[in-house]
Design an enzyme around this catalytic site. Structure first.
Site, mmCIF file in Angstrom:
data_model
loop_
_atom_site.group_PDB
_atom_site.id
_atom_site.type_symbol
_atom_site.label_atom_id
_atom_site.label_comp_id
_atom_site.label_asym_id
_atom_site.label_seq_id
_atom_site.Cartn_x
_atom_site.Cartn_y
_atom_site.Cartn_z
ATOM 1 N N TYR A 147 36.358 -137.764 54.129
ATOM 2 C CA TYR A 147 37.819 -138.193 53.277
ATOM 3 C C TYR A 147 38.805 -137.603 53.712
ATOM 4 O O TYR A 147 39.819 -138.485 54.434
ATOM 5 C CB TYR A 147 36.882 -138.124 51.960
ATOM 6 C CG TYR A 147 37.909 -138.937 51.083
ATOM 7 C CD1 TYR A 147 38.104 -140.133 50.736
ATOM 8 C CD2 TYR A 147 38.846 -137.942 50.628
ATOM 9 C CE1 TYR A 147 39.331 -139.984 50.299
ATOM 10 C CE2 TYR A 147 40.210 -137.951 49.477
ATOM 11 C CZ TYR A 147 39.926 -139.597 49.377
ATOM 12 O OH TYR A 147 41.602 -138.953 48.491
ATOM 13 N N SER A 194 46.449 -136.922 50.207
ATOM 14 C CA SER A 194 45.299 -136.112 49.583
ATOM 15 C C SER A 194 45.543 -134.432 50.092
ATOM 16 O O SER A 194 45.419 -134.243 51.711
ATOM 17 C CB SER A 194 43.498 -136.848 49.387
ATOM 18 O OG SER A 194 42.829 -135.751 49.553
#
Lengths: 327, 327
Positions: free
Chosen positions: B151, B127
């Protein structure tokens, strides 16, 4: 001030302990106690002030980290690691100690944080092995970490964990990427990078040393004295100034092997330089061509970290600290 | 060709499965079977060729990963993750699934590698959250990963593991840093980044949508169709061309919210644009000011990854793929 040093039996750990005992204070507060921990029991240094506790412990044992932080040290120096060659040879052991051991330490702090509002300063010894070739020279502070060893991978992962745990307020972490330490005291060792120290340390005491690489190899160095200085500064600095990017490439001296040798000539003369015997080793040459040639270290310098400014200073630091100033 | 998709019930997982079933081949080889895995049992798609197996499994359960790779899939797509907001709210769950789950998968592959010379292609959905503000625009390929969420930290750590396991020959990994996918099909969701899709998708079908940020916010996008294209290319490309830096920032379209809205106007007219209602939300504004404005993606493009070249194409891809070409 209660201090914990994990990896206390290593060269930097011993010098750091000595420095703390000599000054007796950290961040302007008297040091009441120092816990020294390593996989082999650290030698007990002489202390007239701080209470010293030495223990043998393996950070990869799940019981170790909770026991180490139970007494809630104000400052934790985490220097313990399986070295590069061993982490490469033994995949499981490298990950177990360098990654899982560090995470166990961080999680043990988290448990104390959650239950007793504990929030220590954590100084983590990272490494320039977090970067991997091809590398620019100098390497900027915002260069990506693409390690080419499992050791470098484990250090880079621990840097990320340190930053995240710090961001969440669990502890106040500073990761310091140490240059290759030079001149390492003691006997020649078999580390691939050992020759950087050997070709200076041995001739300074009239011994021969082998140089396995060409004079053109450029690498990044700081003295043991500077490494201790980095640790102390990381433990005492105002960390608000760092911001969320908690891992810093330390300053150092970028030099080619040829420049190292010329510095030796200026300090110790031609007779010392003649003790360096050239025996090229293709394996070592191939390895060190991928090593970091030098860093900008702009952020670390602006945050008050400093190292030697040339290689002569590195040699003179060794003469002062290890040879009682005599060469 | 035997394929495993972990995280198959998500939006990209379902579109990837559909694509594989429609083409029937991967890397010029017929697909014999696809295992679809997620924490909720994936819906069984219609298949006239490949044998489909759907199973519910939690990657953080130590028994899961060994069972998934027991049949030694040729290609593994690892898309499973706890999303950003949940990983931030639940520290343990985020690390357990996003980090430990991925490591369990990699180690299960290692066991098969060591015992049965297994070496699959592994495509890992990373990501753009691996980078963190302050960010340059465009962000170069060699920019450091300093995530500002747990994350992003977990994704950056998995990237490092993927590169190290690949370097050691355990599997052949490609990590792809996905842009924010836009236009996400389905209903508006509560993700902080959801508005990027909402302000286009809803007006295209005559519904109102709320815009919580100023028109000047710049961000990085690719269509679901491009995301599937990235996955397929990563699964089939010649990985010798990548070298050891196995994690690639994918190409995409950098656009401000204002530019997005003007693209909507060109495609669907003023009446669609009038359905966007501005309701500034300070929390969302503060969050998205730290998001990535765009990447150079030079390496990914030179390695054959491609995305849309402007925002109109992103909107037209949605109309073709989700609205049967009618708007």
């Amino acid at each position: 001030m209660h201090i914990l040093i994990i990896g206390a039996a290593g060269m930097i750990g011993r010098k750091l302990t000595q420095h703390l005992l000599e000054t007796g204070r950290l961040a302007d507060k008297p040091i009441s106690s120092i816990d020294l921990v390593d996989v082999i029991t650290p030698e007990t240094p002489q202390s007239t002030g701080a209470v010293i506790t030495c223990r043998q412990a393996d950070l990869s044992d799940p019981a170790t980290a909770p026991a180490l932080v139970e007494s809630r040290p104000d400052v934790i120096f985490h220097l313990a690691a399986i070295v590069s060659g061993e982490a490469e040879a033994d995949f499981d052991k490298g990950y177990r100690i360098n990654l899982d051991g560090t995470r166990a330490l961080f999680d043990a702090i988290r448990t104390q944080h959650d239950t007793r509002s504990y929030r220590p300063r954590v100084v983590f010894a990272s490494s320039i092995a977090v970067v991997g070739a091809p590398l620019p020279y100098p390497i900027p502070d915002d260069f990506h970490t693409t390690p080419l060893t499992s050791y470098g991978t484990q250090k880079a992962i621990c840097e990320l964990l340190l930053a995240d745990y710090t961001r969440r307020g669990i502890f106040d972490g500073v990761g310091i990427r140490l240059p290759t330490i030079c001149i390492r005291p003691g006997k020649p060792n078999k580390a691939a990078s050992g020759f950087f120290s050997n070709i200076l340390r041995e001739p300074l005491v009239g011994q021969e040393a082998i140089l396995p690489v060409p004079d053109t190899i450029r690498h990044w160095h700081a003295s043991p004295r500077s490494a201790v200085g980095f640790m102390i500064h990381a433990a005492t600095m105002d960390t608000d100034a760092i911001g969320p990017r908690r891992n810093l490439s330390m300053p150092g001296v970028s030099a080619t092997v040829g420049e190292q040798i010329e510095a030796l000539r200026r300090v110790a003369g031609d007779s010392a330089v003649r003790l360096i015997r050239r025996e090229p080793d293709p394996t070592i040459i191939a390895m060190c061509e991928g090593w970091a040639p030098g860093f900008e270290a702009t952020r670390a310098k602006s945050l008050g970290f400093h190292a030697e400014s040339n290689f002569e200073e590195i040699i003179r630091a060794h003469i002062e600290d290890e040879l009682e100033g005599v060469q």
